[in-house]
Every structure is written in C-alpha cells, then in structure tokens.
Design a protein around this motif. Structure first.
Motif, short mmCIF file in Angstrom:
data_model
loop_
_atom_site.label_atom_id
_atom_site.label_comp_id
_atom_site.label_asym_id
_atom_site.label_seq_id
_atom_site.Cartn_x
_atom_site.Cartn_y
_atom_site.Cartn_z
N GLY A 182 -0.12 62.84 72.51
CA GLY A 182 -1.51 63.19 72.78
C GLY A 182 -1.87 64.30 71.78
O GLY A 182 -1.56 64.40 70.53
N HIS A 183 -2.61 65.43 72.49
CA HIS A 183 -3.07 66.47 71.60
C HIS A 183 -1.95 67.36 71.14
O HIS A 183 -2.05 68.04 69.98
CB HIS A 183 -4.10 67.27 72.23
CG HIS A 183 -5.42 66.77 72.46
ND1 HIS A 183 -6.09 66.06 71.63
CD2 HIS A 183 -6.14 66.71 73.63
CE1 HIS A 183 -7.15 65.71 71.79
NE2 HIS A 183 -7.25 65.93 73.42
N GLY A 184 -0.99 67.18 71.58
CA GLY A 184 0.37 67.90 71.34
C GLY A 184 1.18 67.31 69.88
O GLY A 184 2.00 68.04 69.61
N VAL A 185 0.52 66.28 69.26
CA VAL A 185 1.62 65.63 68.23
C VAL A 185 0.48 66.12 66.96
O VAL A 185 -0.46 66.06 66.86
CB VAL A 185 1.38 64.10 68.25
CG1 VAL A 185 2.20 63.48 66.87
CG2 VAL A 185 1.93 63.67 69.41
N THR A 186 1.25 66.97 65.98
CA THR A 186 0.82 67.57 64.70
C THR A 186 1.88 67.17 63.82
O THR A 186 3.09 66.72 64.11
CB THR A 186 0.75 68.88 65.04
OG1 THR A 186 1.82 69.41 65.22
CG2 THR A 186 -0.31 69.45 65.92
N GLY A 187 1.60 67.23 62.64
CA GLY A 187 2.39 67.18 61.16
C GLY A 187 2.47 66.08 60.53
O GLY A 187 2.78 65.91 59.37
N THR A 188 2.13 64.99 61.18
CA THR A 188 1.79 63.59 60.37
C THR A 188 0.78 63.21 59.62
O THR A 188 0.95 62.77 58.52
CB THR A 188 2.19 62.15 61.24
OG1 THR A 188 0.77 62.20 62.16
CG2 THR A 188 3.41 62.22 62.11
#
Length: 342
Positions: free
Chosen positions: A245-251
């Motif tokens: 969810g909101h915890g995914v970053t970096g892609t």
C-alpha cells in the motif's frame, strides 16, 4: 534514431562500469534492459534506464550488493536484496528457486529490500530455459485506486507466467490497464493517453499522463483486475516482509528507498511425470488452439515477432530519451554516437 541489440548491451555496460558497478551487475542489468526493448516493452528498457542512474546517485541502489538468505527450507527462501540492482537480485532469487524446484518439485522464493527489475517476464524466462514453469509476481508504488475509491493505493503489480515448450508460451502483464512505465513514456514523448486508462487525482477520467501519474491507473477488467492486483499486493508485501500500500516506494520514485517485494515460484514438470510427454501434450493443445482460426494468437507470439524485428532493425529511440542518454554519456565521457544510429 535507433540502437542495435549488441550496441545497447555495450552502452549499458559501459555506463554502469563508469559508475562502479560489478561486471556481474553490468551484464545482468544490460541483459534485462535489452530484453525489455527487444520484446517491445520500451518503457522498461532504455526508457527506464535513466531512473536507475538517479537511484545510484541517491544511494538507493547499492553498488556493493550481496543478497542475504534470511530464512530457508528445502522449498522456500526469503531473501534480503541489500538494495542491490533489482535485475541482479531477481536473477539470483530465480536461480535459487530453480535449483530448489529441481530438487523437491516446486519452490517459492520471496524477496524484499530490492529495486525495480525491468520486465517481469525476463525472470520467468530463466525458468523456461531450465525446462521449468516460472511464475513471477511483484508490487510497485501505489498506482491503482481500490474499486470505488479515488486515491491510488495498490501497485500495477505485474505477473509473468511461462510454460516450457517448443513454442514460446508466456504472459507478462500488469494488473492495471497499462504499466506505469507506459504512462511515464507517454509523458516523455508528449503523447495523450487513450481513453479508459487513467483517472486524475479527483477521480475523473483523464488523457493527460501527468494528471494520471498524480491520480490513478485503472485496473484491467474492472473488479477482476482490481482483485488480482490486491491479492498480489499481499503476496509480495506482507508475505515476503516487504512494503505494501502506501508503504511501497522506489519503483516510480528512484530517489527514495525501494520497499517493493517480489515472489518467484518455479515448478519442475518432470516431477509430475515424463517431461517430454508433458511438452508433447502442451504442443498438441497449442496446435488445437491455432487450428480454431487463422488469426489466433498464443501468449508469447507477439514477443517472438517483436524480437525478430528489433534484432533485425534495431530499437527506436525518441528524441527526448536520446537527450537523456546523451546527457548521461557526456557526464561520463562516453561517445554516444558510437552506439546510436541516426
């Protein structure tokens, strides 16, 4: 402008060498980048490559990568990618899954603390080469709004599935109507999006790629695509101890730590019975499918056609991408003219 396969491999490797990447990483990143372009997924080939350099400069890609196997059983492994190149981490994870599957029949390897890895199908193809079935799942930065919602919360969450056969039988797809990389590519090229691809941040349909990137991409097939993307989010987030969810970053935000997760599943058909018989029956079924109509296509046919065309004619590079690559090459004292043709 265009670039031929061998030239693209050499260009990517020279850029990464100048930046201090290991020879192994140079090779794996180059192979995955070229694979994407040859198959026609240009948004995940050279078109995505400049983002990797942003990540290297930001320190979110670790050039001293070395995976850590945190948990392991005969059929399962959990890997900490140590923020290495997504391509290198994924290659190693799939090799572990293949080895385990050949020993016990089926294997499942989860990965966290990795990076964007290019096209998902590059890794399921690794299983095909070993006469195994390969399934790859991944999550991404939020891009899809829950059905009925306005705020992007779920990734485009791709999946790739390949079946070993004399034919190339594989599917590589996002669970959204289109991959985020194609939205980014449309923005770079100054192109409008087709109808039905995206919503703006207010939940209204939009053809503007910039508005789409601030809003959300629609799931394919309505509820079915939404449900599939949601389930993949769980399998590549909580299951493998990665972000969700909101915890995914970096892609999609290369200057931020990448918190996505991946899941690699390999099945050895020979553990179910004679492999040659399995392959013969698969080919018989494919023949039946093709016999139903002159224009019938098998998943993988389009990629085979695109690869042949790209290997013969090269991969097209638009002006804006060329300028990005030229800027990178100028900074590293590389002559891009020796790689790219007018």
């Amino acid at each position: 402008m265009k670039i031929m396969k061998d030239k693209e491999m050499a260009l990517v490797k020279e850029i990464l060498a100048k930046l201090g990447a290991s020879e192994e990483d140079q090779e794996l990143v180059a192979e995955a980048t070229v694979d994407a372009d040859l198959k026609g997924f240009t948004s995940h080939g050279l078109g995505r490559f400049p983002q990797y350099l942003i990540s290297i400069k930001a320190g979110t890609i670790n050039l001293e990568d070395n995976i850590i196997i945190e948990k392991e059983t005969p059929a399962i492994a959990l890997i900490n990618g140590n923020s290495g190149f997504g391509q290198a981490v994924s290659y190693k994870a799939m090799q572990i899954a293949i080895k385990k599957a050949k020993e016990v029949g089926i294997a499942c390897v989860g990965v966290h603390n990795t990076n964007h890895f290019g096209v998902t199908g590059f890794y399921s193809d690794l299983a095909l080469r070993e006469n195994c079935i390969g399934l790859v799942l991944a999550n991404t930065d939020p891009a899809i709004a829950p059905l009925g919602g306005k705020e992007a919360l779920i990734g485009t969450n791709p999946l790739a599935l390949g079946i070993p056969s004399d034919s190339y039988i594989t599917v590589d797809m996002a669970t959204s109507v289109t991959a985020r990389g194609k939205i980014i590519e449309s923005k770079r090229k100054g192109l409008d999006l087709p109808d039905g691809w995206a919503l703006d941040e207010n939940g209204n349909p939009t053809n503007d790629p910039e508005a789409a990137l601030k809003g959300s991409i629609l799931p394919f097939g309505g509820f079915k695509g939404y449900a599939l993307s949601l389930l993949i989010e769980i399998l590549t987030g909580p299951l493998v101890q990665a972000g969700y969810g909101h915890g995914v970053t970096g892609t999609a935000s290369p200057d931020k730590d990448c918190t996505k997760g991946d899941l690699y599943v390999v099945i050895d058909p020979s553990k179910f019975g004679d492999f040659d018989e399995f392959k013969a029956h698969t080919e018989d079924f494919i023949s039946q499918v093709r016999a139903t109509g002159e224009t019938v296509a098998i998943p993988g046919d389009l990629e085979v056609k695109r690869i042949a065309e790209a290997e013969a004619n090269g991969v097209a590079i638009d002006e804006k991408l060329y300028e990005q690559l030229k800027g990178i090459c100028d900074d590293l004292d590389i002559d891009i003219g020796s790689y790219v043709e007018e």
